[in-house]
Design a protein around this motif. Structure first.
Motif, PDB file in Angstrom:
ATOM      1  N   THR A  37       0.827  -1.202   0.000  1.00 16.73           N
ATOM      2  CA  THR A  37       0.000   0.000   0.000  1.00 16.73           C
ATOM      3  C   THR A  37       0.861   1.252   0.000  1.00 16.73           C
ATOM      4  O   THR A  37       2.060   1.209   0.309  1.00 16.73           O
ATOM      5  CB  THR A  37      -0.903   0.002   1.251  1.00 16.73           C
ATOM      6  N   ASN A  38       0.243   2.375  -0.351  1.00 20.75           N
ATOM      7  CA  ASN A  38       0.943   3.659  -0.250  1.00 20.75           C
ATOM      8  C   ASN A  38       1.022   4.122   1.197  1.00 20.75           C
ATOM      9  O   ASN A  38       1.977   4.797   1.586  1.00 20.75           O
ATOM     10  CB  ASN A  38       0.235   4.716  -1.097  1.00 20.75           C
ATOM     11  N   SER A  39      -0.009   3.776   1.992  1.00 28.26           N
ATOM     12  CA  SER A  39      -0.016   4.172   3.407  1.00 28.26           C
ATOM     13  C   SER A  39      -0.676   3.098   4.258  1.00 28.26           C
ATOM     14  O   SER A  39      -1.803   2.699   3.983  1.00 28.26           O
ATOM     15  CB  SER A  39      -0.748   5.503   3.600  1.00 28.26           C
ATOM     16  N   GLY A  40       0.040   2.661   5.267  1.00 26.63           N
ATOM     17  CA  GLY A  40      -0.515   1.724   6.233  1.00 26.63           C
ATOM     18  C   GLY A  40      -0.839   2.409   7.544  1.00 26.63           C
ATOM     19  O   GLY A  40      -1.040   1.742   8.569  1.00 26.63           O
ATOM     20  N   ALA A  41      -0.924   3.748   7.515  1.00 27.04           N
ATOM     21  CA  ALA A  41      -1.220   4.507   8.728  1.00 27.04           C
ATOM     22  C   ALA A  41      -2.643   4.220   9.188  1.00 27.04           C
ATOM     23  O   ALA A  41      -3.550   4.072   8.362  1.00 27.04           O
ATOM     24  CB  ALA A  41      -1.041   5.998   8.481  1.00 27.04           C
ATOM     25  N   PRO A  42      -2.859   4.140  10.506  1.00 23.65           N
ATOM     26  CA  PRO A  42      -4.208   3.835  11.023  1.00 23.65           C
ATOM     27  C   PRO A  42      -5.295   4.763  10.494  1.00 23.65           C
ATOM     28  O   PRO A  42      -6.438   4.338  10.332  1.00 23.65           O
ATOM     29  CB  PRO A  42      -4.032   3.981  12.543  1.00 23.65           C
ATOM     30  N   GLY A  43      -4.965   6.004  10.200  1.00 22.32           N
ATOM     31  CA  GLY A  43      -5.977   6.934   9.700  1.00 22.32           C
ATOM     32  C   GLY A  43      -6.338   6.723   8.244  1.00 22.32           C
ATOM     33  O   GLY A  43      -7.389   7.177   7.778  1.00 22.32           O
ATOM     34  N   ASP A  44      -5.474   6.036   7.499  1.00 26.39           N
ATOM     35  CA  ASP A  44      -5.703   5.844   6.067  1.00 26.39           C
ATOM     36  C   ASP A  44      -6.272   4.473   5.714  1.00 26.39           C
ATOM     37  O   ASP A  44      -6.927   4.323   4.672  1.00 26.39           O
ATOM     38  CB  ASP A  44      -4.385   6.045   5.304  1.00 26.39           C
ATOM     39  N   VAL A  45      -6.012   3.479   6.534  1.00 28.24           N
ATOM     40  CA  VAL A  45      -6.404   2.104   6.201  1.00 28.24           C
ATOM     41  C   VAL A  45      -7.924   1.917   6.099  1.00 28.24           C
ATOM     42  O   VAL A  45      -8.388   1.199   5.210  1.00 28.24           O
ATOM     43  CB  VAL A  45      -5.782   1.113   7.204  1.00 28.24           C
ATOM     44  N   PRO A  46      -8.752   2.531   6.972  1.00 24.13           N
ATOM     45  CA  PRO A  46     -10.205   2.324   6.836  1.00 24.13           C
ATOM     46  C   PRO A  46     -10.741   2.700   5.462  1.00 24.13           C
ATOM     47  O   PRO A  46     -11.580   1.988   4.900  1.00 24.13           O
ATOM     48  CB  PRO A  46     -10.789   3.224   7.931  1.00 24.13           C
ATOM     49  N   ARG A  47     -10.273   3.812   4.893  1.00 26.51           N
ATOM     50  CA  ARG A  47     -10.717   4.224   3.565  1.00 26.51           C
ATOM     51  C   ARG A  47     -10.277   3.209   2.502  1.00 26.51           C
ATOM     52  O   ARG A  47     -11.037   2.880   1.592  1.00 26.51           O
ATOM     53  CB  ARG A  47     -10.165   5.614   3.235  1.00 26.51           C
ATOM     54  N   ALA A  48      -9.049   2.703   2.641  1.00 26.44           N
ATOM     55  CA  ALA A  48      -8.558   1.699   1.695  1.00 26.44           C
ATOM     56  C   ALA A  48      -9.362   0.410   1.811  1.00 26.44           C
ATOM     57  O   ALA A  48      -9.702  -0.214   0.797  1.00 26.44           O
ATOM     58  CB  ALA A  48      -7.077   1.428   1.941  1.00 26.44           C
ATOM     59  N   MET A  49      -9.685   0.010   3.041  1.00 27.59           N
ATOM     60  CA  MET A  49     -10.464  -1.210   3.242  1.00 27.59           C
ATOM     61  C   MET A  49     -11.834  -1.081   2.591  1.00 27.59           C
ATOM     62  O   MET A  49     -12.313  -2.007   1.916  1.00 27.59           O
ATOM     63  CB  MET A  49     -10.626  -1.513   4.735  1.00 27.59           C
ATOM     64  N   HIS A  50     -12.457   0.074   2.751  1.00 28.54           N
ATOM     65  CA  HIS A  50     -13.765   0.308   2.134  1.00 28.54           C
ATOM     66  C   HIS A  50     -13.655   0.348   0.610  1.00 28.54           C
ATOM     67  O   HIS A  50     -14.446  -0.284  -0.101  1.00 28.54           O
ATOM     68  CB  HIS A  50     -14.358   1.611   2.648  1.00 28.54           C
ATOM     69  N   GLY A  51     -12.663   1.079   0.103  1.00 31.92           N
ATOM     70  CA  GLY A  51     -12.529   1.252  -1.335  1.00 31.92           C
ATOM     71  C   GLY A  51     -12.198  -0.028  -2.078  1.00 31.92           C
ATOM     72  O   GLY A  51     -12.717  -0.277  -3.173  1.00 31.92           O
ATOM     73  N   TYR A  52     -11.360  -0.858  -1.491  1.00 30.42           N
ATOM     74  CA  TYR A  52     -10.924  -2.094  -2.147  1.00 30.42           C
ATOM     75  C   TYR A  52     -11.681  -3.333  -1.672  1.00 30.42           C
ATOM     76  O   TYR A  52     -11.500  -4.426  -2.219  1.00 30.42           O
ATOM     77  CB  TYR A  52      -9.422  -2.298  -1.942  1.00 30.42           C
ATOM     78  N   GLY A  53     -12.513  -3.176  -0.654  1.00 27.40           N
ATOM     79  CA  GLY A  53     -13.286  -4.313  -0.169  1.00 27.40           C
ATOM     80  C   GLY A  53     -12.460  -5.365   0.542  1.00 27.40           C
ATOM     81  O   GLY A  53     -12.758  -6.560   0.469  1.00 27.40           O
ATOM     82  N   TYR A  54     -11.424  -4.935   1.273  1.00 19.68           N
ATOM     83  CA  TYR A  54     -10.571  -5.904   1.948  1.00 19.68           C
ATOM     84  C   TYR A  54     -11.331  -6.704   3.006  1.00 19.68           C
ATOM     85  O   TYR A  54     -11.038  -7.877   3.247  1.00 19.68           O
ATOM     86  CB  TYR A  54      -9.384  -5.195   2.612  1.00 19.68           C
ATOM     87  N   HIS A  55     -12.332  -6.079   3.650  1.00 17.36           N
ATOM     88  CA  HIS A  55     -13.119  -6.797   4.649  1.00 17.36           C
ATOM     89  C   HIS A  55     -13.955  -7.889   3.975  1.00 17.36           C
ATOM     90  O   HIS A  55     -14.142  -8.980   4.544  1.00 17.36           O
ATOM     91  CB  HIS A  55     -13.997  -5.838   5.441  1.00 17.36           C
ATOM     92  N   GLN A  56     -14.442  -7.605   2.756  1.00 12.08           N
ATOM     93  CA  GLN A  56     -15.199  -8.620   2.020  1.00 12.08           C
ATOM     94  C   GLN A  56     -14.299  -9.798   1.633  1.00 12.08           C
ATOM     95  O   GLN A  56     -14.725 -10.955   1.642  1.00 12.08           O
ATOM     96  CB  GLN A  56     -15.820  -8.009   0.769  1.00 12.08           C
ATOM     97  N   GLN A  57     -13.066  -9.478   1.297  1.00 16.81           N
ATOM     98  CA  GLN A  57     -12.117 -10.526   0.940  1.00 16.81           C
ATOM     99  C   GLN A  57     -11.855 -11.434   2.140  1.00 16.81           C
ATOM    100  O   GLN A  57     -11.836 -12.663   2.005  1.00 16.81           O
ATOM    101  CB  GLN A  57     -10.818  -9.886   0.461  1.00 16.81           C
ATOM    102  N   LEU A  58     -11.672 -10.846   3.313  1.00 19.78           N
ATOM    103  CA  LEU A  58     -11.448 -11.652   4.519  1.00 19.78           C
ATOM    104  C   LEU A  58     -12.663 -12.519   4.838  1.00 19.78           C
ATOM    105  O   LEU A  58     -12.522 -13.698   5.194  1.00 19.78           O
ATOM    106  CB  LEU A  58     -11.136 -10.743   5.713  1.00 19.78           C
ATOM    107  N   ASP A  59     -13.850 -11.951   4.731  1.00 19.39           N
ATOM    108  CA  ASP A  59     -15.063 -12.734   4.988  1.00 19.39           C
ATOM    109  C   ASP A  59     -15.155 -13.915   4.025  1.00 19.39           C
ATOM    110  O   ASP A  59     -15.557 -15.014   4.412  1.00 19.39           O
ATOM    111  CB  ASP A  59     -16.302 -11.843   4.851  1.00 19.39           C
ATOM    112  N   TRP A  60     -14.773 -13.679   2.777  1.00 23.22           N
ATOM    113  CA  TRP A  60     -14.788 -14.749   1.760  1.00 23.22           C
ATOM    114  C   TRP A  60     -13.818 -15.872   2.143  1.00 23.22           C
ATOM    115  O   TRP A  60     -14.141 -17.057   2.070  1.00 23.22           O
ATOM    116  CB  TRP A  60     -14.406 -14.150   0.409  1.00 23.22           C
TER     117      TRP A  60
END
Length: 303
Positions: free
Chosen positions: A177-200
Motif C-alpha cells: 500500500t501507499n499508506s498503512g497509517a491507522p488513519g488511512d487504512v479504513p478508507r482503503a479497506m472500504h474502497g478495495y473491499g478488503y473486509h469482504q475478501q477476509l469474509d470470503w
C-alpha cells in the motif's frame, strides 16, 4: 496459462497462480474479486467483461505480486529486466513477453526495492510469524460449494495456517500500500473491499472444516511501498465483517441469478434521481449561513 486438471470437488489445492485466475473449477466458480465486481459501484455487465477479457497487466499489480513472491515464497516467476526504465523498445518488449508468459517483470532497481520490502517484513516480529512457512502454506486455493445458493466458490489465500486443535486459526492477508497509517487504512479497506475478501476467505475455511473447534479470525497485514517499508496489522471489527458478509451474500445471489438467466445488467434502464454529494450540500449550506451568498445592491440600482 498453466494447464491443470479441472476441479470438481471441495478441498484445498496447490495450483499455479495463473491457473487459479483462469478458474480451475469445472462447473465455474465465483472468487472474492468477482463478487466485488458484481456489486456497486461496479455491475454484472462489467463483471462479465472482466471474465471474458481478464485483468490487464498493471505496474502497480506487478510490484504487489513481486512482494508477495519474495515474502511468501510462492507465486508467479519474477523476471528482472536489465534496464533503468521502461522507455526503450527492448525493455517494453521484454516486459510484454514476461506478462504473456505469466511472469512478473521488474526493473533492476524495482527488484532491489521489493527485496528490501521483504526483508523489512521478515524483521517484523508479528507479521513474519503470521506468514511463517512453519505455521502454514502460502498461496493455497480453497474451493467449496455454497450451501445456500448452490454456487461454487474459490479463494486464493496468501497463507493458510495448519489446522491445530484448540488454537484459534488466524488467516492473514498481505497487502502492499501507499499508506498503512491507522488513519488511512479504513478508507482503503472500504474502497478495495478488503473486509469482504477476509469474509470470503473465512467462509471457505469454515466450509471445509479447516479451523478445528474454534472460530477463525482474519487479519490484514499492510506494508508501505516506500522507505522504511513500514508494516501495520489490523483486524476488522465485527461491524465491518457483518457488512462484508451481507455484501458477499448479495453478490452470490446476483451471480446465481445472472448465470441462471444469462442476463448481465448494467446500471439499469430507468431515469435515476441525481443529487450532489452530502458533503457538497453541507458545504453550500455552511457558506449560506456565513453570508457568502448575500447579494449586495450596487449604487444607482433601485432596490
Amino acid at each position: 496459462m498453466t494447464a491443470v486438471a479441472l476441479i470438481d470437488a471441495p478441498g484445498v489445492y496447490d495450483i499455479p497462480y495463473d491457473a487459479y485466475h483462469g478458474d480451475p473449477v469445472e462447473a465455474g466458480s465465483l472468487s472474492s474479486s468477482g463478487a466485488r465486481k458484481l456489486m456497486p459501484p461496479s455491475c454484472p455487465a462489467k463483471f462479465k467483461l472482466w471474465l471474458e477479457e481478464g485483468q490487464a497487466p498493471s505496474h502497480e499489480f506487478d510490484i504487489g505480486h513481486a512482494a508477495h513472491k519474495l515474502v511468501l515464497g510462492a507465486g508467479p516467476e519474477l523476471r528482472v529486466i536489465e534496464a533503468s526504465d521502461w522507455r526503450t523498445k527492448a525493455a517494453k518488449e521484454q516486459r510484454d513477453e514476461a506478462h504473456a508468459e505469466g511472469a512478473v517483470p521488474l526493473l533492476e532497481h524495482e527488484f532491489e526495492k521489493v527485496a528490501a520490502m521483504a526483508a523489512a517484513l521478515k524483521a517484523h516480529p508479528v507479521a513474519s510469524t503470521l506468514l511463517s512457512p512453519d505455521r502454514g502454506k502460502a498461496e493455497q486455493t480453497v474451493v467449496w460449494r455454497d450451501e445456500e445458493f448452490g454456487v461454487w466458490r474459490r479463494a486464493l489465500l496468501d497463507h493458510l495456517p495448519h489446522a491445530v486443535s484448540g488454537r484459534r486459526m488466524i488467516v492473514a492477508d498481505y497487502k502492499t500500500t501507499n499508506s498503512g497509517a491507522p488513519g488511512d487504512v479504513p478508507r482503503a479497506m472500504h474502497g478495495y473491499g478488503y473486509h469482504q475478501q477476509l469474509d470470503w476467505y473465512l467462509a471457505g475455511v469454515k466450509a471445509l472444516g479447516l479451523h478445528g473447534d474454534r472460530e477463525p479470525a482474519g487479519v490484514l497485514i499492510f506494508q508501505e511501498k516506500t522507505k522504511p517499508y513500514l508494516v501495520s496489522i489490523f483486524q476488522p471489527n465485527q461491524q465491518a465483517m457483518d457488512i462484508a458478509h451481507t455484501r458477499n451474500r448479495k453478490a452470490l445471489d446476483i451471480y446465481r441469478h445472472c448465470t441462471t438467466t444469462n442476463e448481465w445488467p448494467g446500471y439499469g434502464n430507468d431515469v435515476m434521481p441525481l443529487s450532489l454529494p452530502g458533503w457538497a450540500e453541507w458545504e453550500h449550506f455552511d457558506a449560506e449561513e456565513r453570508g457568502d451568498f448575500t447579494i449586495t445592491t450596487p449604487k444607482g440600482v433601485p432596490a
